[in-house]
Design a protein around this motif. Structure first.
Motif, mmCIF file in Angstrom:
data_model
loop_
_atom_site.group_PDB
_atom_site.id
_atom_site.type_symbol
_atom_site.label_atom_id
_atom_site.label_comp_id
_atom_site.label_asym_id
_atom_site.label_seq_id
_atom_site.Cartn_x
_atom_site.Cartn_y
_atom_site.Cartn_z
ATOM 1 N N ALA A 116 94.964 -73.638 -10.637
ATOM 2 C CA ALA A 116 95.403 -73.056 -11.905
ATOM 3 C C ALA A 116 94.763 -73.753 -13.098
ATOM 4 C CB ALA A 116 96.922 -73.122 -12.012
ATOM 5 N N LEU A 117 94.624 -75.064 -13.036
ATOM 6 C CA LEU A 117 94.009 -75.797 -14.144
ATOM 7 C C LEU A 117 92.576 -75.342 -14.387
ATOM 8 C CD1 LEU A 117 95.316 -79.430 -13.457
ATOM 9 C CD2 LEU A 117 96.043 -77.896 -15.304
ATOM 10 N N ARG A 118 91.913 -74.854 -13.330
ATOM 11 C CA ARG A 118 90.548 -74.349 -13.495
ATOM 12 C C ARG A 118 90.516 -72.864 -13.821
ATOM 13 N NH1 ARG A 118 90.351 -76.420 -8.615
ATOM 14 N NH2 ARG A 118 89.415 -74.586 -7.610
ATOM 15 N N SER A 119 91.416 -72.095 -13.225
ATOM 16 C CA SER A 119 91.333 -70.638 -13.387
ATOM 17 C C SER A 119 91.931 -70.145 -14.698
ATOM 18 C CB SER A 119 91.999 -69.924 -12.204
ATOM 19 O OG SER A 119 93.369 -70.233 -12.102
ATOM 20 N N ILE A 120 92.984 -70.788 -15.199
ATOM 21 C CA ILE A 120 93.621 -70.301 -16.428
ATOM 22 C C ILE A 120 92.656 -70.287 -17.619
ATOM 23 C CG2 ILE A 120 95.393 -70.817 -18.162
ATOM 24 C CD1 ILE A 120 97.256 -71.609 -15.841
ATOM 25 N N PRO A 121 91.878 -71.350 -17.880
ATOM 26 C CA PRO A 121 90.962 -71.277 -19.034
ATOM 27 C C PRO A 121 89.963 -70.129 -18.937
ATOM 28 C CG PRO A 121 91.189 -73.550 -18.276
ATOM 29 C CD PRO A 121 91.855 -72.695 -17.245
ATOM 30 N N ARG A 122 89.405 -69.905 -17.752
ATOM 31 C CA ARG A 122 88.421 -68.826 -17.595
ATOM 32 C C ARG A 122 89.088 -67.458 -17.741
ATOM 33 N NH1 ARG A 122 86.401 -73.053 -17.516
ATOM 34 N NH2 ARG A 122 86.516 -72.449 -19.706
ATOM 35 N N MET A 123 90.303 -67.325 -17.254
ATOM 36 C CA MET A 123 91.001 -66.051 -17.363
ATOM 37 C C MET A 123 91.429 -65.765 -18.798
ATOM 38 S SD MET A 123 90.990 -64.320 -14.602
ATOM 39 C CE MET A 123 92.292 -63.155 -14.997
ATOM 40 N N VAL A 124 91.793 -66.792 -19.546
ATOM 41 C CA VAL A 124 92.111 -66.597 -20.961
ATOM 42 C C VAL A 124 90.857 -66.131 -21.703
ATOM 43 C CG1 VAL A 124 92.775 -67.763 -23.092
ATOM 44 C CG2 VAL A 124 94.066 -68.178 -20.992
ATOM 45 N N GLU A 125 89.702 -66.691 -21.385
ATOM 46 C CA GLU A 125 88.450 -66.240 -21.994
ATOM 47 C C GLU A 125 88.201 -64.765 -21.687
ATOM 48 O OE1 GLU A 125 85.428 -68.808 -20.511
ATOM 49 O OE2 GLU A 125 86.145 -70.573 -21.607
ATOM 50 N N LEU A 126 88.443 -64.354 -20.450
ATOM 51 C CA LEU A 126 88.275 -62.949 -20.078
ATOM 52 C C LEU A 126 89.225 -62.069 -20.875
ATOM 53 C CD1 LEU A 126 87.253 -60.609 -18.276
ATOM 54 C CD2 LEU A 126 88.988 -61.299 -16.594
ATOM 55 N N ALA A 127 90.489 -62.473 -20.966
ATOM 56 C CA ALA A 127 91.480 -61.667 -21.690
ATOM 57 C C ALA A 127 91.110 -61.538 -23.162
ATOM 58 C CB ALA A 127 92.863 -62.301 -21.533
ATOM 59 N N GLU A 128 90.643 -62.622 -23.759
ATOM 60 C CA GLU A 128 90.253 -62.555 -25.171
ATOM 61 C C GLU A 128 89.027 -61.661 -25.369
ATOM 62 O OE1 GLU A 128 89.915 -66.707 -26.048
ATOM 63 O OE2 GLU A 128 92.026 -66.887 -26.652
ATOM 64 N N GLY A 147 100.872 -65.423 -10.072
ATOM 65 C CA GLY A 147 101.985 -65.382 -11.014
ATOM 66 C C GLY A 147 101.767 -66.297 -12.202
ATOM 67 N N MET A 148 101.296 -67.501 -11.924
ATOM 68 C CA MET A 148 101.075 -68.472 -12.993
ATOM 69 C C MET A 148 99.970 -68.001 -13.942
ATOM 70 S SD MET A 148 100.301 -72.592 -12.752
ATOM 71 C CE MET A 148 100.806 -72.651 -11.057
ATOM 72 N N VAL A 149 98.868 -67.510 -13.369
ATOM 73 C CA VAL A 149 97.774 -67.017 -14.201
ATOM 74 C C VAL A 149 98.233 -65.834 -15.042
ATOM 75 C CG1 VAL A 149 95.504 -65.902 -14.138
ATOM 76 C CG2 VAL A 149 95.966 -67.876 -12.668
ATOM 77 N N THR A 150 98.979 -64.919 -14.451
ATOM 78 C CA THR A 150 99.472 -63.760 -15.194
ATOM 79 C C THR A 150 100.349 -64.196 -16.362
ATOM 80 O OG1 THR A 150 99.372 -62.371 -13.213
ATOM 81 C CG2 THR A 150 100.778 -61.607 -15.019
ATOM 82 N N GLU A 151 101.231 -65.163 -16.138
ATOM 83 C CA GLU A 151 102.096 -65.636 -17.221
ATOM 84 C C GLU A 151 101.282 -66.245 -18.355
ATOM 85 O OE1 GLU A 151 105.900 -68.657 -17.834
ATOM 86 O OE2 GLU A 151 105.780 -67.372 -16.055
ATOM 87 N N ALA A 152 100.188 -66.923 -18.023
ATOM 88 C CA ALA A 152 99.343 -67.520 -19.055
ATOM 89 C C ALA A 152 98.626 -66.473 -19.898
ATOM 90 C CB ALA A 152 98.322 -68.453 -18.401
ATOM 91 N N LEU A 153 98.463 -65.256 -19.345
ATOM 92 C CA LEU A 153 97.734 -64.205 -20.047
ATOM 93 C C LEU A 153 98.622 -63.278 -20.867
ATOM 94 C CD1 LEU A 153 95.182 -63.161 -17.266
ATOM 95 C CD2 LEU A 153 94.910 -64.851 -19.085
ATOM 96 N N VAL A 154 99.911 -63.288 -20.622
ATOM 97 C CA VAL A 154 100.810 -62.385 -21.349
ATOM 98 C C VAL A 154 100.737 -62.602 -22.863
ATOM 99 C CG1 VAL A 154 103.241 -61.788 -21.741
ATOM 100 C CG2 VAL A 154 102.369 -61.986 -19.401
ATOM 101 N N PRO A 155 100.646 -63.846 -23.370
ATOM 102 C CA PRO A 155 100.533 -64.007 -24.825
ATOM 103 C C PRO A 155 99.274 -63.359 -25.409
ATOM 104 C CG PRO A 155 101.212 -66.070 -23.811
ATOM 105 C CD PRO A 155 100.825 -65.157 -22.693
ATOM 106 N N VAL A 156 98.246 -63.145 -24.605
ATOM 107 C CA VAL A 156 97.010 -62.534 -25.089
ATOM 108 C C VAL A 156 97.055 -61.015 -24.949
ATOM 109 C CG1 VAL A 156 94.493 -62.478 -24.863
ATOM 110 C CG2 VAL A 156 95.730 -64.602 -24.388
ATOM 111 N N LEU A 157 97.525 -60.512 -23.815
ATOM 112 C CA LEU A 157 97.439 -59.082 -23.519
ATOM 113 C C LEU A 157 98.780 -58.362 -23.479
ATOM 114 C CD1 LEU A 157 94.714 -59.145 -20.708
ATOM 115 C CD2 LEU A 157 94.421 -58.518 -23.107
ATOM 116 N N GLY A 158 99.878 -59.083 -23.601
ATOM 117 C CA GLY A 158 101.181 -58.417 -23.555
ATOM 118 C C GLY A 158 101.408 -57.720 -22.224
#
Length: 458
Positions: A116-128, A147-158
């Motif tokens: 998660a520490l590696r995937s969340i930053p890259r996924m946030v970049e994708l969402a933005e 689940g964890m990655v999805t929760e990290a992206l909700v603030p960006v994509l709702g």
């Protein structure tokens, strides 16, 4: 529709393409864009798709791209299945934990936090990037820990991000067949399931109004006919009064699972890394790239959760038929596109509006925060995925969910706010670790394996 797959050089991409070429999903997509940072892997998967035996005229157009903005422009739906660090990273996720005497598994425990520490930053970049290039597109997330990655992206994509996994839905289908009442695809009438990704329980199976689960849990013969029944056994299942997701084996049999992994000549991550390191370069020139890939897929599936099975035991043929992720993702996509309502177990925020006589709270899983991403039955329409109210979890189930959710949120905070101490606490507080000293040693070990982690802390 135009579908883009982030991680388009991924091993499972041909499963998505195969499903798009035949059956109920044929014609759903007119153009498939495969985006990846690795052009070699893209070329290999392109060769597999080209050699796939499907009817002429049924193939969606395939576009290959290493340019993210170009790949996203005009896209309606994005599937995301990325693995920063590749399969070599998975080996490190497992090994760092094992060397400290802990469970070494890629999504559960310490390895999942590292991933998660590696995937969340890259996924946030994708969402933005999506918010800029295709703001109306939906993101269907496969990237683990889902689940964890999805929760990290909700603030960006709702609500335009939905997390998927096939393990919960597969459990429900296998249990329903074993109980003599198979469920139609896309229907979950009478099903009760609550949890987090890779941490959930089927607690009700009543497709015709009568709960079949107690009878199934007491039927030794029926339990032997499917994976979870064999995995957990009647004694534990009757005590629990429900069927756990297969990944709960790592919680209920931690010492056995860890020792079984340590006894193996190589970890599963090592086996997959070796397989793919030789497979991908050969696919581009293979006389039949699809056949080579499919043989590798079957070999890979045979090793899934091998540490939980006895010596010589093999997975059922049904489990080797190919994937599951792709059908869940495409069923979500079809429902979002107006192809008919679907009921699926998905990873979405806990807040919901559909109540029941068992749960009149304003969340799907009482006891967890409204904004926490949970894994529950949902109704999918063009407006998105709406989680359905579930029974309040019993004490032991809620305690474990709340404990792991705290760890997930510490991990997200560590990435979002650059807090190294939050990462240490995430490792330390995980129920499969439970030690501040080990928490610090784990982070140090993963920082050594992945130097880019240090950049998260500024």
């Amino acid at each position: 529709m135009r579908l883009m797959i982030a991680g388009g050089g991924g091993f499972r991409v041909p499963l998505v393409y195969r499903a798009l070429c035949a059956g109920s999903f044929a014609g759903l997509v007119h153009e498939l864009v495969l985006y990846d940072v690795d052009a070699t892997r893209l070329a290999a998967i392109e060769a597999v798709l080209r050699d796939m035996p499907v009817a002429e005229g049924s193939r969606p157009a395939v576009v290959i791209s290493t340019d993210l903005d170009q790949a996203l422009t005009g896209t309606d739906v994005v599937f995301a299945a990325i693995r920063p660090g590749g399969t070599a990273g998975r080996v490190a996720d497992e090994r760092v934990a094992l060397e400290l005497g802990l469970l070494g598994q890629e999504t559960t425990g310490a390895g999942g936090i590292s991933y998660a520490l590696r995937s969340i930053p890259r996924m946030v970049e994708l969402a933005e990037a999506m918010r800029t290039q295709c703001p109306d597109a939906w993101l269907i997330n496969f990237t683990n820990p889902a689940g964890m990655v999805t929760e990290a992206l909700v603030p960006v994509l709702g609500n335009r991000v939905i997390g998927i996994c096939d393990s919960a839905g597969g459990l429900v289908q296998r249990a329903a067949r074993a109980a003599g009442s198979p469920l139609p695809e896309g229907k979950l009438d009478g099903v009760g399931y609550f949890g987090l990704n890779h941490l959930g329980w089927l607690y009700r199976l009543a497709p015709a109004g009568r709960n079949l689960l107690p009878g199934l849990l007491s039927d030794e013969g029926a339990l032997r006919t499917f994976e979870e029944g064999r995995l957990f056994g009647r004694s534990l299942l009757e005590r629990l009064g429900c069927l756990p997701n297969e990944y709960l084996y790592y919680y209920y049999q931690t010492a056995h699972a860890t020792e079984a992994i340590r006894r193996q000549s190589e970890t599963r991550g090592t086996a997959i890394h070796q397989q793919q390191s030789s497979l991908y370069p050969s696919l581009v020139q293979a006389p039949d790239a699809y056949a080579s890939w499919d043989a590798a897929r079957r070999s890979r599936e045979e090793g899934y959760l091998a540490e939980a099975r006895g010596h010589g035991d093999e997975r059922d043929e049904d489990d080797l038929a190919g994937g599951g992720y792709e059908r869940v993702a495409l069923a979500v996509m079809r429902a979002l596109a107006g192809g008919g309502e679907a009921q699926l177990i998905l990873n979405v925020p806990n807040a919901q509006v559909v109540s029941s006589d068992r749960n009149d709270a304003n969340v799907a899983v009482p006891g967890l925060p409204a904004d926490a991403v949970v894994e529950v039955p949902c109704v999918v329409t063009p407006d998105g995925a709406l989680p359905l109210a579930q029974d309040p979890p019993g004490g032991q189930f809620l305690t474990l969910m709340a404990h792991v959710k705290e760890v997930e949120r510490l991990t997200i905070r560590a990435v979002r706010d650059g807090e190294r101490e939050a990462a240490i606490q995430a490792f330390a507080r995980h129920p499969l670790v439970g030690s501040p000293t080990l928490g610090r040693q784990l982070l140090e070990g993963y920082e050594a394996a992945f130097p880019e982690l240090r950049r998260l802390w500024g």
